[in-house]
Design a protein around this motif. Structure first.
Motif, PDB file in Angstrom:
ATOM      1  N   VAL A 194       0.834  -1.200   0.000  1.00 62.94           N
ATOM      2  CA  VAL A 194       0.000   0.000   0.000  1.00 62.94           C
ATOM      3  C   VAL A 194       0.873   1.255   0.000  1.00 62.94           C
ATOM      4  O   VAL A 194       0.586   2.237  -0.699  1.00 62.94           O
TER       5      VAL A 194
ATOM      6  N   ILE B 153      -5.903  -9.140   1.903  1.00 63.86           N
ATOM      7  CA  ILE B 153      -6.810  -8.081   1.447  1.00 63.86           C
ATOM      8  C   ILE B 153      -7.302  -7.255   2.630  1.00 63.86           C
ATOM      9  O   ILE B 153      -7.376  -6.023   2.558  1.00 63.86           O
ATOM     10  N   GLU B 154      -7.642  -7.917   3.730  1.00 64.14           N
ATOM     11  CA  GLU B 154      -8.097  -7.194   4.921  1.00 64.14           C
ATOM     12  C   GLU B 154      -7.031  -6.215   5.404  1.00 64.14           C
ATOM     13  O   GLU B 154      -7.325  -5.060   5.745  1.00 64.14           O
TER      14      GLU B 154
ATOM     15  N   LEU C   6     -13.518  -2.897  -3.818  1.00 61.63           N
ATOM     16  CA  LEU C   6     -13.591  -2.961  -2.363  1.00 61.63           C
ATOM     17  C   LEU C   6     -13.522  -1.586  -1.720  1.00 61.63           C
ATOM     18  O   LEU C   6     -14.088  -1.385  -0.638  1.00 61.63           O
ATOM     19  N   ARG C   7     -12.795  -0.686  -2.310  1.00 64.51           N
ATOM     20  CA  ARG C   7     -12.764   0.681  -1.801  1.00 64.51           C
ATOM     21  C   ARG C   7     -12.234   1.628  -2.881  1.00 64.51           C
ATOM     22  O   ARG C   7     -11.573   1.207  -3.819  1.00 64.51           O
TER      23      ARG C   7
ATOM     24  N   GLN D 286      -6.649  -3.289   2.819  1.00 62.61           N
ATOM     25  CA  GLN D 286      -7.774  -2.363   2.912  1.00 62.61           C
ATOM     26  C   GLN D 286      -7.638  -1.470   4.144  1.00 62.61           C
ATOM     27  O   GLN D 286      -7.872  -0.254   4.074  1.00 62.61           O
TER      28      GLN D 286
ATOM     29  N   MET E 151      -5.030   1.158   3.464  1.00 60.26           N
ATOM     30  CA  MET E 151      -5.555   2.218   2.599  1.00 60.26           C
ATOM     31  C   MET E 151      -6.490   3.142   3.371  1.00 60.26           C
ATOM     32  O   MET E 151      -6.491   4.366   3.166  1.00 60.26           O
ATOM     33  N   ASP E 152      -7.284   2.576   4.259  1.00 57.03           N
ATOM     34  CA  ASP E 152      -8.212   3.392   5.047  1.00 57.03           C
ATOM     35  C   ASP E 152      -7.478   4.421   5.902  1.00 57.03           C
ATOM     36  O   ASP E 152      -8.032   5.480   6.234  1.00 57.03           O
TER      37      ASP E 152
ATOM     38  N   THR F  67      -7.465   2.938  -4.132  1.00 62.58           N
ATOM     39  CA  THR F  67      -8.436   2.027  -4.734  1.00 62.58           C
ATOM     40  C   THR F  67      -7.964   0.588  -4.650  1.00 62.58           C
ATOM     41  O   THR F  67      -6.786   0.295  -4.898  1.00 62.58           O
ATOM     42  N   LEU F  68      -8.912  -0.310  -4.341  1.00 57.48           N
ATOM     43  CA  LEU F  68      -8.617  -1.735  -4.234  1.00 57.48           C
ATOM     44  C   LEU F  68      -9.649  -2.524  -5.019  1.00 57.48           C
ATOM     45  O   LEU F  68     -10.853  -2.460  -4.735  1.00 57.48           O
TER      46      LEU F  68
ATOM     47  N   THR G 296     -10.703  -6.405  -6.689  1.00 59.26           N
ATOM     48  CA  THR G 296     -10.486  -7.850  -6.624  1.00 59.26           C
ATOM     49  C   THR G 296     -11.353  -8.535  -7.676  1.00 59.26           C
ATOM     50  O   THR G 296     -12.083  -7.886  -8.424  1.00 59.26           O
TER      51      THR G 296
END
Length: 506
Positions: A300, A328-329, A377-378, A332, A335-336, A393-394, A396
């Motif tokens: 990231v 992925i968790e 996802l985001r 994400q 990124m948050d 941006t993510l 999948t």
């Protein structure tokens, strides 16, 4: 090197406002033969600040006439000037002096680069400036170590064979907008250390640090005509430099499409040498035994670096199926936590993209992939307000034919796919190699057999394992449509030299 923590003055809002005001007042000018002069057309181009989209400065709109003048000046400086005839120790001393001058002005240069290119001050001070200074000082050291070879011969041979390395001549340096300060310094340092003279054509979207470097070159005493700078568009100034019959080498960093045009121009003009560092779509391979926390944070951080506008950024992530959700968790969540805002603010982790056109292109690729079935996802949207900001941006559930998996998005966007738990190394490598590009590959695994087995199988100019490390200056460049030739260190220096073989009889 001064620690970044000691450079808090870089965030002084009043100083930033003063710099911006001074940029608005500077007359557009080109550096040719040691003098600043208007473009032949007398025209100018507006440079906007990506942080707010407002005008930042105006630059001279150079064209083929200005390129002719700059190349002629560089040729005179090479044939008749002191630069290629200076002792290597003197060239090295001037490169060291330039590095010292840049270090003294690192705060102003960091502010300038942040306003012009949009990057965070933190990343410029710790990355671009530090690497640029290292490159200058590294090449200053190499200036005294350019050597040919003398093969072993019998004592009674009655002759001697050897070869020399000489400066290639006039170098055309065409630099990108995503790392304008660093790319100018890396190319210029190699050219000058070799004894070449140079004409620089910086990207019109972010040319201001190149012009400041030109000022500093004059200040430290680099002779007139050795460093020339012609701003302008790629179509007008860049094309003329690539096609010019009196340029001996073009070093270009940028898109594959433009790289092709430069290669064609070189072929159709004087068969000039070229070094091309082009696009990338770098794969990231994550295995179940990897440190997932470190891997997610690094993946990231890299895609947020320069807002994803980084040719070697790992943008295709392939993760072993059994740890797919866990990785992925973590990505994400990372990124948050990113704070997106103007690069000159201390609390910004990621700045804007360079232009509205670049942002629109990224939105188009993400939107096309979503329409084809990718799961968002985001992120995936432009942020409201002034400036060219793009949400981290993510994506999948992608297939290999989707645009987000095949095209260089050049935005803070990650495309994630998985591979089977029992996939062979050949199968994993095939996923990574399924690209027209081959600039960089990233690998996260602890098993030595996996690491060494994949290094040999990956079609890439660079492989970074578990985040990399070390202090060596390694060659950098790509394979396939990521270009050819290498930059950095003695390998990068050799591109600016020509070999002359000598068979000496008595």
């Amino acid at each position: 090197m001064t620690p970044v923590s000691a450079d808090t003055e870089a965030y002084d809002a009043h100083a930033l406002d003063a710099l911006r005001a001074s940029l608005a007042q500077r007359p557009p000018a080109l550096l040719i033969d040691g003098r600043w002069q208007a473009a032949a057309s007398a025209a100018a181009l507006q440079v906007d600040a990506p942080g707010d989209g407002l005008p930042l400065a105006h630059i001279a709109a150079g064209d083929a006439r200005d390129i002719d003048l700059a190349v002629a000046a560089a040729r005179r400086a090479f044939r008749h000037g002191p630069w290629p005839r200076l002792p290597a120790t003197r060239r090295a001393a001037l490169l060291f002096a330039l590095a010292d001058a840049i270090e003294r002005e690192r705060i102003e240069l960091a502010r300038l680069e942040s306003l012009d290119a949009g990057h965070t001050l933190r990343s410029i001070l710790a990355g671009d400036l530090a690497l640029g200074l290292r490159s200058l000082r590294d090449y200053a050291g190499w200036a005294t170590k350019i050597a040919g070879e003398t093969p072993a011969q019998s004592a009674d041979a009655g002759a001697m064979d050897y070869f020399l390395r000489e400066p290639i001549g006039v170098a055309g340096l065409i630099t990108p907008w995503n790392a304008p300060f660093l790319m100018v310094l890396q190319k210029l340092a190699a050219a000058l250390a070799a004894g070449c003279t140079a004409v620089i054509k910086p990207a019109e979207l972010a040319p201001l640090s190149a012009l400041r470097i030109g000022e500093l070159c004059l200040q430290v005493g680099i002779p007139a005509g050795v460093v020339n700078i012609v701003t302008g568009t790629g179509a007008a100034a860049g094309r003329a430099l690539a096609e010019h019959p009196d340029v001996d080498l073009v070093s270009f960093t940028g898109s594959t499409a433009v790289g092709r045009s430069i290669l064609a121009a070189a072929a159709h003009s004087n068969l000039k040498r070229v070094v091309l560092e082009l696009g990338g779509k770098s794969p990231v391979l994550v295995f179940a035994d990897a440190d997932l926390d470190r891997a997610a944070a690094a993946i990231v951080a890299e895609i947020a670096f320069k807002s994803g506008q980084y040719c070697a950024a790992g943008s295709r992530v392939y993760v072993q199926a059994c740890v797919r959700e866990a990785l992925i968790e973590r990505m994400q969540a990372a990124m948050d936590r990113l704070r997106v805002g103007p690069g000159h603010l201390a609390d910004s982790d990621m700045g804007p993209m360079i232009s509205q056109a670049q942002r629109e292109r990224a939105l188009d690729i993400v939107g096309h992939s979503r329409a084809a079935g990718a799961r968002l996802l985001r992120g995936g949207h432009a942020l409201p307000g002034p400036g060219y900001y793009f949400e981290p941006t993510l994506l999948t559930d992608l297939t290999a034919d989707m645009r987000a998996m095949r095209e260089e998005i050049f935005a803070p966007a990650l495309a994630v796919a998985s591979f089977a738990d029992d996939a062979s190394l050949d199968q994993v490598a095939a996923l990574a190699n399924d690209s027209a590009y081959g600039l960089s590959a990233k690998l996260w695994a602890r098993d030595v057999g996996t690491v060494h087995g994949l290094i040999r199988r990956l079609e890439s100019g660079q492989v970074v394992v578990n985040g990399g490390g070390g202090e060596a200056v390694l060659p950098f460049g790509g394979v396939k449509q990521s270009g050819y030739g290498r930059e950095n260190g003695h390998v990068g220096l050799s591109a600016f030299t020509e070999i002359k073989s000598v068979r000496l009889g008595y």
